[in-house]
Scaffold this motif. Sequence first.
Motif, PDB file in Angstrom:
ATOM      1  N   GLU A 144     -16.744  -0.655   7.394  1.00 16.45           N
ATOM      2  CA  GLU A 144     -15.848  -0.623   6.241  1.00 16.45           C
ATOM      3  C   GLU A 144     -16.619  -0.027   5.058  1.00 16.45           C
ATOM      4  O   GLU A 144     -17.631  -0.591   4.643  1.00 16.45           O
ATOM      5  N   GLY A 203     -12.338   1.006   0.344  1.00 16.36           N
ATOM      6  CA  GLY A 203     -12.150  -0.004  -0.686  1.00 16.36           C
ATOM      7  C   GLY A 203     -12.659   0.538  -2.018  1.00 16.36           C
ATOM      8  O   GLY A 203     -13.526   1.418  -2.044  1.00 16.36           O
ATOM      9  N   THR A 213      -9.334  -2.525  -4.984  1.00 19.63           N
ATOM     10  CA  THR A 213      -9.081  -3.488  -3.905  1.00 19.63           C
ATOM     11  C   THR A 213      -9.986  -4.718  -4.023  1.00 19.63           C
ATOM     12  O   THR A 213      -9.787  -5.703  -3.328  1.00 19.63           O
ATOM     13  N   GLN A 260      -2.116   1.053   2.494  1.00 21.00           N
ATOM     14  CA  GLN A 260      -3.370   0.767   3.207  1.00 21.00           C
ATOM     15  C   GLN A 260      -3.832  -0.688   3.077  1.00 21.00           C
ATOM     16  O   GLN A 260      -4.426  -1.232   3.992  1.00 21.00           O
ATOM     17  N   PHE A 261      -3.604  -1.264   1.888  1.00 17.98           N
ATOM     18  CA  PHE A 261      -4.213  -2.574   1.609  1.00 17.98           C
ATOM     19  C   PHE A 261      -3.210  -3.682   1.267  1.00 17.98           C
ATOM     20  O   PHE A 261      -3.577  -4.849   1.234  1.00 17.98           O
ATOM     21  N   THR A 269      -2.403   2.950  -1.861  1.00 17.21           N
ATOM     22  CA  THR A 269      -3.094   1.649  -1.882  1.00 17.21           C
ATOM     23  C   THR A 269      -2.198   0.567  -1.287  1.00 17.21           C
ATOM     24  O   THR A 269      -2.655  -0.271  -0.500  1.00 17.21           O
ATOM     25  N   ARG A 300      -8.720   5.241   2.924  1.00 18.13           N
ATOM     26  CA  ARG A 300      -9.062   3.976   3.599  1.00 18.13           C
ATOM     27  C   ARG A 300     -10.220   3.244   2.930  1.00 18.13           C
ATOM     28  O   ARG A 300     -10.554   2.134   3.335  1.00 18.13           O
ATOM     29  N   SER A 344     -16.822   1.354   1.090  1.00 13.02           N
ATOM     30  CA  SER A 344     -16.160   1.247  -0.218  1.00 13.02           C
ATOM     31  C   SER A 344     -16.944   2.030  -1.265  1.00 13.02           C
ATOM     32  O   SER A 344     -18.113   2.379  -1.059  1.00 13.02           O
TER      33      SER A 344
END
Length: 366
Positions: free
Chosen positions: A251, A292, A313, A67-68, A64, A290, A253
């Motif tokens: 994107e 969320g 995230t 990636q974020f 995490t 990747r 999630s």
Amino acid sequence: MSFFETIERYRDFDFADAIGRAGEADIARALSAERPGPEDFLALLSPAAEGRLEDMARKSQEITLRQFGRVIQLYAPLYISNYCVNECAYCGFRQGTQIPRMKLTMEEIEREARIIAATGIRHILVLTGESRRESPVSYIGESIELLREHFSSVSAEVYPVDEPEYAELVASGLDGLTIYQETYDENVYDALHRGPKRDYRWRLDAPERACAAHVRTVGVGALLGLADWRRDAFLTGLHAAWLQDRFPEIEVSVSLPRLQPQEGHYTSPHEVGDKELVQIMCAFRLFIPRAGITVSTRERGYMRDNLVGLGVTRMSAGSHTEVGGYAQGPRTTGQFEIADHRSVEEVSAMIYSRGYQPVFKDWQNL
Ligand code: SF4
């Protein structure tokens, strides 16, 4: 090609047997894999993985951060209508419940928007019950157009529509769609739903239709507790991975909402404990690095605090799940009981105290 074909491959798969057979060697392989596959993911969701939860949490945290970074995006839900033509056994908004029904006017939506925006929130999630007559696509589109004046990102969690209608909403300013399958188990799905929502396939394909209509973000999930949660978590992860592969520009999630008390008092036959929720989150992070991960105010404060750093995230804050709840307080019943009642300011302070930064805006709709 639809995700349904992936689901079909698992129709006769014996989840209980596969999960029961997962042993220490499988968990070790999953933990050391550069890119864990579906078998590894299943092993990480198994009871045998509970003994390696600390290792899973450590790896999940590393991924995490990589990636974020140390940020948590904040958003607020805005319920604009609670009219619904469905009977979902677990929901306080279902047609048969005797609750006051409301639909906000544009003036009322603007009032709600101003109150939410004053807290600093810039990402909004607009929600309705499922009623095409009371909340037609034109009404949702008009609401989105109004909300984009106050928020940099407008997402929606509404009934599934067809691709041209998603495109219409995108043209109005929609940039994200959240749609939960509730449960991927078709038999349980069939037993729990009455009304148009009973069409499992129409709902399952909705994220694909929205992606084809060029939404920027899409969120999927299951309402954990309705059916075997290990199977639902596994298929949620597969669904997200499939969307990422099929639509690399979007994107994706996932969310892991647990069934909460609500009007009607449906209780969970497959309760998910706190430790199990952590296991699911870490397994998601390892399998779909990747993606969320969203945690809403359905979860209690202490639980949300402890999930920061483990993979989450995105969090909601200062939420109301009643229609018109920000301006007027609870004139109607909420869709479910909120467990974390802290303000946006308090949630932000908690995030800072954990060494992370709350992010109010990471996108600007043009
Ligand atoms: S879950 Fe959605 S569709 Fe089902 S009763 Fe509640 S508001 Fe209606």
